[in-house]
Write a protein that holds these residues in place. Sequence first.
Motif, short mmCIF file in Angstrom:
data_model
loop_
_atom_site.label_atom_id
_atom_site.label_comp_id
_atom_site.label_asym_id
_atom_site.label_seq_id
_atom_site.Cartn_x
_atom_site.Cartn_y
_atom_site.Cartn_z
N LYS A 230 -13.07 -43.03 17.49
CA LYS A 230 -13.96 -42.00 17.53
C LYS A 230 -15.21 -42.03 17.32
N LEU A 231 -16.28 -41.26 17.45
CA LEU A 231 -17.75 -41.22 17.26
C LEU A 231 -17.83 -41.27 15.81
N GLY A 232 -17.17 -40.72 14.81
CA GLY A 232 -17.18 -40.49 13.42
C GLY A 232 -15.83 -40.46 12.86
N HIS A 233 -16.04 -40.36 11.57
CA HIS A 233 -14.85 -40.42 10.63
C HIS A 233 -13.69 -41.52 11.18
N GLY A 354 -20.24 -26.75 7.40
CA GLY A 354 -20.27 -27.95 8.42
C GLY A 354 -21.57 -27.71 9.30
N GLU A 355 -21.67 -26.68 9.74
CA GLU A 355 -22.71 -26.14 10.63
C GLU A 355 -24.05 -26.35 9.95
N THR A 356 -24.11 -26.21 8.75
CA THR A 356 -25.46 -26.51 8.10
C THR A 356 -25.65 -27.74 7.86
N PRO A 390 -18.04 -29.71 12.53
CA PRO A 390 -17.87 -28.55 13.16
C PRO A 390 -16.53 -28.40 14.23
N LEU A 391 -16.11 -29.78 14.26
CA LEU A 391 -15.06 -29.88 15.34
C LEU A 391 -13.70 -30.09 14.81
N TYR A 392 -13.37 -30.66 13.59
CA TYR A 392 -12.11 -31.04 13.17
C TYR A 392 -11.73 -30.14 12.05
N ASP A 393 -10.35 -30.04 11.46
CA ASP A 393 -10.02 -29.37 10.51
C ASP A 393 -9.95 -27.90 10.95
N ALA A 394 -9.00 -27.67 12.16
CA ALA A 394 -9.29 -26.41 12.85
C ALA A 394 -10.50 -25.97 13.25
N GLY A 395 -10.96 -26.66 14.35
CA GLY A 395 -12.37 -26.51 14.64
C GLY A 395 -12.94 -25.04 14.67
#
Length: 464
Positions: A230-233, A354-356, A390-395
Motif C-alpha cells: 500500500k501507499l500508506g499505513h 480525515g478530509e481536513t 478518506p479511503l479506509y474504514d468504510a470509505g
Amino acid sequence: MSIDFTLTTAQQKLRRNAREFSLEILQPLVKKADEEPDTQKAFVLMKGAYLECYKLGFATGFLPREYGGGGVSNVDLQIVAEEITAVDPGFATVLLVNGLALMPLVWFGSDAQKKKWLVQATSDPRGEYIAGWTVSEPVDDVGGTANFDHPGAHPAGIGLVAKHDKARGEYVLNGQKYWPCNAGGWDLRGADVNVCIVRTDPTKGGREGLSAIIVPRGTAGVSYGDPISKLGHRLCQNNAITFTDCRVPEENLFAIGDGDLVISKAFTWSGPVAAIAAVGVARSAYEFVLQWAKTRRAGGGLPMIHQQAVGYMLADIAMKIEACRAFSWKAAHYLDLFDSEGHAVGAMAKVFCGETLFTTVFRALQVMGVNALDKRHPMEKFLREAAVFPLYDAGNIGMQMRKIWGVMLDENFDPRAIADSRRMDFQKSMESTGALVQTPSGPDVRNAVTQETRKRSSAPVRSA
C-alpha cells in the motif's frame, strides 16, 4: 455539570503511558518497517511493539471488564489512539481492527459466544492474540463492500456465501475477501479469529440476507495471498483471502439476518477513532513544520515563521487540529452515552477529520517548500498516511457519507439531537440510501428506494 475538557488523573496517566510506549518502543521500529518492501515482513517487524501493547492493555482494553478487557470508554480510547497514531497510524490500525472484529460480539453475540471468544482474546499468555475484521471484498460489476446494504439478491453486495449444512451442524463458506486487516495473522496462516460478514440467504438483499460468523485460526478451506502493498499505513496487514468449502460450526454464527447492522455499528464505533487518528498525524506534521519554521532562515534575516504567509498557514493548521480533536472527543462522548448508537455523528467525525487532515498536511508541506520532498524528512510519510484516511474504514464516499445521508432522510430525524446529546437509534430503514442509482435507459430506481426508506421509517427515531 459544565463542559470540561480537562483530563482526569487517570486519563493523564493513560496518556503518559501511551506516549511513552509510542516514543520509546514504537518509534524506533517504524522507519525500518515502513521502508521494508515485503509487506508481511514489515508487519512482523512490529510484533514486538504489539506484544507490549497487549501487556499494556491497548490491544483489548476496549472490551468489557467482565470478559477480561479494560472497559475503557470511547473517550479514553481517543487519548491512547492520538498518541500512537502521532507516531504511526498503520500500527494503530492493527489495534483498532481488534475492536472492529470483537466489539460486534459484545453488541450482538450470545452470552456463550462472549464468554468463549472474548475471554480467549483477553487472556493470551503469549500476548500475540490478534483478530481480523473480514468484511471487504474484491470490486466487480455487481458485488462489493460499499453496497453491502443493496436490496438486491446475490450476487449484488456481499458475495461470501455461507450455506447451512443442517445435517452436520455447520456453515459452508465459499467466496473471497479483499482488504481485510489482520486476517492473515503473524504467519499468514490466519488471525486467532476472523469475524466475517457472510451471505446466509442469497435470495435476500443486504438488509435481510447477511450475518456474521467467527472463523477460528486453523479452520480448513481458508487460504491467504500475499498482503497488499500500500501507499500508506504500510505497517498494518491487508489480505486477499479465498474460502473454498470452508466449514464452520453453526454455533459460531451470530447476528443472523442482521449482518448489515453489524457493519454499520462497527464502522460507527471506529469513526471517532479514525478521526482522532487523523488528528495524531496532523499534529506530528504540524509540530515538525513549526520547528522547521522557527529554526530555518531561508536566505537570511529572521526565521521563516516571521513571514506573514508562513505564520498564517501555521495558524490555520493549528486551528484545524484543535477543531478536529474537539469533534473527535464529542463523537466519542456521544457513543459512550448511547452504547455506540451514534451512526451519524461517528461518520461525520471520521469524514470531516480525515478530509481536513489531508489539506492540513498539504499546507504543512507548502510551509517547507521543496524541502518537504526530501525523504530524509518525515513529510512525505505524513502525506502518504493522510491519503489513506478518506479511503479506509468504510470509505468516506462509499459508506460513511451514505450513512449520514440515510439518517438525515428519515422523517423522524432530529437535526438538533447531536448538539443536545439526545439518543437516536439507527434503523434498517436508514440503509440502502444511494445503493441503487438511475440508469440512462432504466427506471428511476433511486426514487423508489428513497420512498421505500421513508415508508419503512414508522417508529420514532431516538438515536443516530
